[in-house]
Design an enzyme around this catalytic site. Structure first.
Site, short mmCIF file in Angstrom:
data_model
loop_
_atom_site.label_atom_id
_atom_site.label_comp_id
_atom_site.label_asym_id
_atom_site.label_seq_id
_atom_site.Cartn_x
_atom_site.Cartn_y
_atom_site.Cartn_z
CG ASP A 169 -6.45 111.94 94.54
OD1 ASP A 169 -5.68 111.38 95.34
OD2 ASP A 169 -6.27 113.09 94.12
CG ASN A 174 -9.31 115.79 95.80
OD1 ASN A 174 -9.07 116.91 95.36
ND2 ASN A 174 -8.57 114.74 95.51
CG ASP A 187 -8.79 116.00 91.37
OD1 ASP A 187 -8.91 115.83 90.15
OD2 ASP A 187 -7.69 116.03 91.94
#
Length: 243
Positions: A169, A174, A187
């Site tokens: 992701d 992030n 994350d």
């Protein structure tokens, strides 16, 4: 959600809880107290993130694990803004350099499998459970149902995978960066061995939509000489709709 006394004791009676956050790796709560600022994740996906954080810290900077109790993960606040919030002029170059470093980690060292069979099986589970939100699809997929997306994923599946250790992701939100340029990945619940285009599809979409084509060019220059397969970019962007 009820937390154990061990977890609650970390924060003290003055703790202020906020649920205005949602992460890929489990529901995310922010806790502020005299003891500091913490992030709390819980659920099965938080367990996956705990395992990946323990492994990834040997290769990249990640948040410190304060505690892990059953399916509750407590992380220390890094104290740095994400690239999404900070949005430096060289965001494409920074994102490209960080991803190049992650993708250089030897895949034989990584115990987590995120190859297509695993991702497609998870996508099917989410489809059957009614967890795919078709209203959140990108504009060029807006006329498709979740079932149609899944059927296309099966029909258009690439014949091979260009394997790396992928984040899963990889977005500006992030990646945290200090004033001195030290990056921290967050994350990481979907991290594992997968096609590099799993990350490239997401980050190139985010940079193009939010920061423009110059950021995309900077990213590609910093990421390196690997050829980007446009058909696989489209495929993995379609796969991302299932999550």
């Amino acid at each position: 959600m009820r937390f154990s006394e061990r977890v609650l004791d970390l924060f003290g009676d003055d703790a202020v809880w906020s649920d205005d956050h949602e992460g890929m790796s489990g529901h995310l709560l922010r806790v502020t107290s005299a003891a500091g600022v913490f992030y709390v994740k819980h659920g099965p996906a938080a367990e996956a993130e705990y395992e990946r954080l323990r492994w990834l810290k040997h290769w990249m900077a990640v948040p410190d694990i304060v505690a892990f109790d059953e399916d509750v993960l407590v992380l220390a606040d890094v104290g740095w803004p994400s690239l999404e919030r900070r949005a430096p002029a060289d965001i494409g170059s920074v994102m490209g350099g960080v991803l190049r470093e992650l993708h250089a980690v030897p895949i034989e060292e990584c115990p987590f499998d995120e190859r297509l069979p695993v991702r497609l099986a998870r996508a099917e589970e989410r489809l059957r459970a009614g967890l795919v939100d078709a209203d959140d699809f990108d504009d060029d997929h807006a006329d498709l149902s979740a079932e149609q997306v899944y059927e296309r994923l099966l029909a258009e599946r690439p014949a091979r995978e260009d394997l790396v250790v992928a984040h899963g992701d990889y977005t500006p939100g992030n990646v945290l960066v200090s004033r001195t340029g030290q990056p921290v990945l967050i994350d990481v619940g979907g991290l594992g061995v997968a096609d590099r285009h799993l990350d490239l599809a997401v980050v190139l979409r985010e940079l193009s939509e939010d920061f423009g084509e110059s950021a995309v060019g900077d990213f590609l220059a910093a990421y390196g000489p690997e050829e980007v397969d446009r058909r696989r970019l489209d495929y993995y962007r379609l796969l991302d709709e299932m999550f």
